[in-house]
Design a protein around this motif. Structure first.
Motif, PDB file in Angstrom:
ATOM      1  N   VAL A   1       4.043 -11.016  74.568  1.00  0.00           N
ATOM      2  CA  VAL A   1       3.408 -12.253  75.028  1.00  0.00           C
ATOM      3  C   VAL A   1       4.310 -13.442  74.734  1.00  0.00           C
ATOM      4  O   VAL A   1       4.487 -14.325  75.581  1.00  0.00           O
ATOM      5  CB  VAL A   1       2.017 -12.425  74.373  1.00  0.00           C
ATOM      6  CG1 VAL A   1       1.451 -13.806  74.612  1.00  0.00           C
ATOM      7  CG2 VAL A   1       1.076 -11.358  74.880  1.00  0.00           C
ATOM      8  N   TYR A   2       4.910 -13.471  73.559  1.00  0.00           N
ATOM      9  CA  TYR A   2       5.827 -14.553  73.214  1.00  0.00           C
ATOM     10  C   TYR A   2       7.012 -14.598  74.177  1.00  0.00           C
ATOM     11  O   TYR A   2       7.386 -15.665  74.670  1.00  0.00           O
ATOM     12  CB  TYR A   2       6.325 -14.396  71.778  1.00  0.00           C
ATOM     13  CG  TYR A   2       7.480 -15.308  71.463  1.00  0.00           C
ATOM     14  CD1 TYR A   2       7.259 -16.662  71.244  1.00  0.00           C
ATOM     15  CD2 TYR A   2       8.782 -14.826  71.411  1.00  0.00           C
ATOM     16  CE1 TYR A   2       8.316 -17.514  70.972  1.00  0.00           C
ATOM     17  CE2 TYR A   2       9.842 -15.666  71.134  1.00  0.00           C
ATOM     18  CZ  TYR A   2       9.610 -17.013  70.921  1.00  0.00           C
ATOM     19  OH  TYR A   2      10.657 -17.853  70.653  1.00  0.00           O
TER      20      TYR A   2
ATOM     21  N   LEU B   1       2.801  -6.184  70.983  1.00  0.00           N
ATOM     22  CA  LEU B   1       2.078  -6.941  71.991  1.00  0.00           C
ATOM     23  C   LEU B   1       2.307  -8.439  71.803  1.00  0.00           C
ATOM     24  O   LEU B   1       2.514  -9.175  72.772  1.00  0.00           O
ATOM     25  CB  LEU B   1       0.577  -6.624  71.912  1.00  0.00           C
ATOM     26  CG  LEU B   1      -0.314  -7.281  72.957  1.00  0.00           C
ATOM     27  CD1 LEU B   1       0.092  -6.846  74.355  1.00  0.00           C
ATOM     28  CD2 LEU B   1      -1.761  -6.930  72.694  1.00  0.00           C
TER      29      LEU B   1
ATOM     30  N   PHE C   1       7.212 -13.463  77.235  1.00  0.00           N
ATOM     31  CA  PHE C   1       6.763 -13.903  78.557  1.00  0.00           C
ATOM     32  C   PHE C   1       6.563 -15.412  78.591  1.00  0.00           C
ATOM     33  O   PHE C   1       7.019 -16.086  79.519  1.00  0.00           O
ATOM     34  CB  PHE C   1       5.473 -13.185  78.938  1.00  0.00           C
ATOM     35  CG  PHE C   1       4.889 -13.687  80.229  1.00  0.00           C
ATOM     36  CD1 PHE C   1       5.452 -13.321  81.441  1.00  0.00           C
ATOM     37  CD2 PHE C   1       3.797 -14.533  80.223  1.00  0.00           C
ATOM     38  CE1 PHE C   1       4.932 -13.792  82.629  1.00  0.00           C
ATOM     39  CE2 PHE C   1       3.262 -15.010  81.395  1.00  0.00           C
ATOM     40  CZ  PHE C   1       3.833 -14.644  82.609  1.00  0.00           C
ATOM     41  N   LEU C   2       5.870 -15.950  77.594  1.00  0.00           N
ATOM     42  CA  LEU C   2       5.621 -17.390  77.573  1.00  0.00           C
ATOM     43  C   LEU C   2       6.913 -18.177  77.409  1.00  0.00           C
ATOM     44  O   LEU C   2       7.090 -19.233  78.038  1.00  0.00           O
ATOM     45  CB  LEU C   2       4.636 -17.738  76.453  1.00  0.00           C
ATOM     46  CG  LEU C   2       3.207 -17.239  76.668  1.00  0.00           C
ATOM     47  CD1 LEU C   2       2.361 -17.537  75.443  1.00  0.00           C
ATOM     48  CD2 LEU C   2       2.601 -17.853  77.912  1.00  0.00           C
TER      49      LEU C   2
END
Length: 55
Positions: free
Chosen positions: A42-43, A38, A45-46
């Motif tokens: 997130v990393y 997860l 995506f950012l």
């Protein structure tokens, strides 16, 4: 900080009195693996959002 402590307590209580022990170990390893995956999602995506890559 109290929220993190509450999550820690819930995590530890979830495995109380569980048998057999190797299943508990596998579930704990799997939960750490899921958190890592997860975090990587997130990393990624950012990173893509802030570097201007097209989606």
């Amino acid at each position: 900080m109290g929220t993190l402590t509450q999550f820690k307590n819930l995590y530890l209580e979830a495995f109380d009195d569980c048998k057999p022990e190797f299943v508990v170990f596998l579930l704990k390893v799997y939960s750490v693996f899921c958190v890592l995956m997860l975090g990587m999602a997130v990393y990624a995506f950012l990173y893509r959002a802030f570097t201007g890559f097209d989606f």
